[in-house]
Design an enzyme around this catalytic site. Structure first.
Site, PDB file in Angstrom:
ATOM      1  CB  CYS A  87      47.806  45.676  37.573  1.00  0.00           C
ATOM      2  SG  CYS A  87      46.477  45.914  36.238  1.00  0.00           S
ATOM      3  CG  HIS A 204      50.572  42.958  34.643  1.00  0.00           C
ATOM      4  ND1 HIS A 204      49.852  42.535  35.825  1.00  0.00           N
ATOM      5  CD2 HIS A 204      49.674  43.751  33.859  1.00  0.00           C
ATOM      6  CE1 HIS A 204      48.846  42.991  36.018  1.00  0.00           C
ATOM      7  NE2 HIS A 204      48.725  43.632  34.897  1.00  0.00           N
ATOM      8  CD  GLU A 206      52.339  39.912  37.209  1.00  0.00           C
ATOM      9  OE1 GLU A 206      53.187  40.941  37.325  1.00  0.00           O
ATOM     10  OE2 GLU A 206      51.121  40.051  37.394  1.00  0.00           O
TER      11      GLU A 206
END
Lengths: 233, 81
Positions: A87, A204, A206
């Site tokens: 990002c 993302h 994660e």
């Protein structure tokens, strides 16, 4: 896997990232301040997390890309070390010259915050070996400037060299205008540098690493990195 | 000494913000607008003696290093005196 997560003022995804790294690798990530001029000894992976470094002033990632720690990251990448930018991290890597191109305002001008589907274009990179080529994964995005653009020549080279690792797609894995959420050139969601050791991606991974998050599709990226480093060791 | 650096998008680079501004102007009924492209202006105050060539070199350095992303942007430097 010893990871270092960079922390800039205005970054807000560094803890999610550190948590995911710990979960998958079993090791605590070192948090590295932007003013530091060295990375911790023995670092295997540098992560530039998401957020809004320096309030997105000037251009997204522009000021963070010139922070002292980035010289250390450039040297680390030059020595073949693995660097992952997510990002705002992707924007920072582009601004720092580690990746080509630029992330522009989303084509429809709206901030997009939702799950998207990504097609894994190849599975022989350290950043994708946890997946199968052609696999479709679901991970969230949260960005206003994720519209990847580069000159025609650069996009051609990225395609020709197989450096597009992740592409926005439909749930069935089809790439097209309707699934290209932000108008990115060639539906690009993630690319690597020429050497293949620096990945920048808008989504993302994660944030999809545990069942409680609704999906564990992001784990493969981190598991792949762990496997890659184990093999290399 | 005062100076101005103007940063604009290169031709052919899509400018969704400019397009939105263009649309807003048209819907406001402002006549004669064909198209809009937006950019940035930096007004900079320079230290030291008035050496125009040196000032221009410093401003170019600033634009190359930070103010403009030359992948997508052009810049123009003006020393206003």
């Amino acid at each position: 896997m010893k990871s270092a997560v960079l922390v800039f003022p205005g970054i807000n995804r560094e803890r999610d990232m550190a948590r995911a790294l710990k979960l998958v690798s079993g090791h605590d990530a070192a948090m590295v301040w932007h003013g530091d001029t060295e990375l911790p000894k023995g670092t295997d992976l540098v992560v530039v997390p998401g957020g809004f470094s320096y309030g997105d002033y000037l251009r997204c990632g522009a000021i963070a890309a010139r922070a002292p720690v980035m010289d250390a990251v450039r040297k680390f990448a030059g020595d073949g070390g693995l660097v992952l930018g997510v990002c705002n991290g992707f924007q920072i890597l582009c601004e720092s010259g580690l990746l080509p191109g630029v992330l522009m305002r989303n084509a429809r001008l709206k901030f997009i915050c939702r799950d998207v589907h990504l097609r894994v274009e190849r599975a022989d990179s350290p950043f994708t070996r946890g997946y199968k080529a052609g696999q479709v994964i679901k991970v969230p995005v949260a960005h206003g400037e994720g519209n990847y653009e580069a000159d025609e020549e650069t996009v051609k080279r990225l395609e020709g060299d197989g450096r597009v690792l992740y592409r926005y797609c439909s749930p069935e894995g089809e790439v097209g205008e309707s699934s290209n959420i932000n108008g990115a050139a060639a539906s690009i969601a993630g690319i690597v540098n020429e050497r293949g050791n620096v990945l920048g991606m808008m989504p993302h991974p994660e944030n999809h690493v545990e069942p409680i998050m609704g999906s564990t599709d992001g784990r493969g990226l981190f598991e792949g990195l762990v496997a890659h480093l184990k093999k290399a060791a | 000494m005062k100076a101005r650096v103007t940063v604009t998008l290169k031709n052919g680079i899509l400018d969704p913000q400019g397009k939105a501004i263009e649309g807003a102007l048209k819907s406001l009924g402002v006549g004669g607008i064909a198209s809009v492209r937006q950019g940035k202006v930096f007004d900079i105050e320079l230290d030291g003696a008035a050496d125009k060539a040196k000032a221009e070199a410093a401003l170019k350095d600033a634009a190359d290093k930070l103010l403009a992303n030359t992948v997508i942007e052009n810049y123009r430097v003006e020393v206003l005196g």
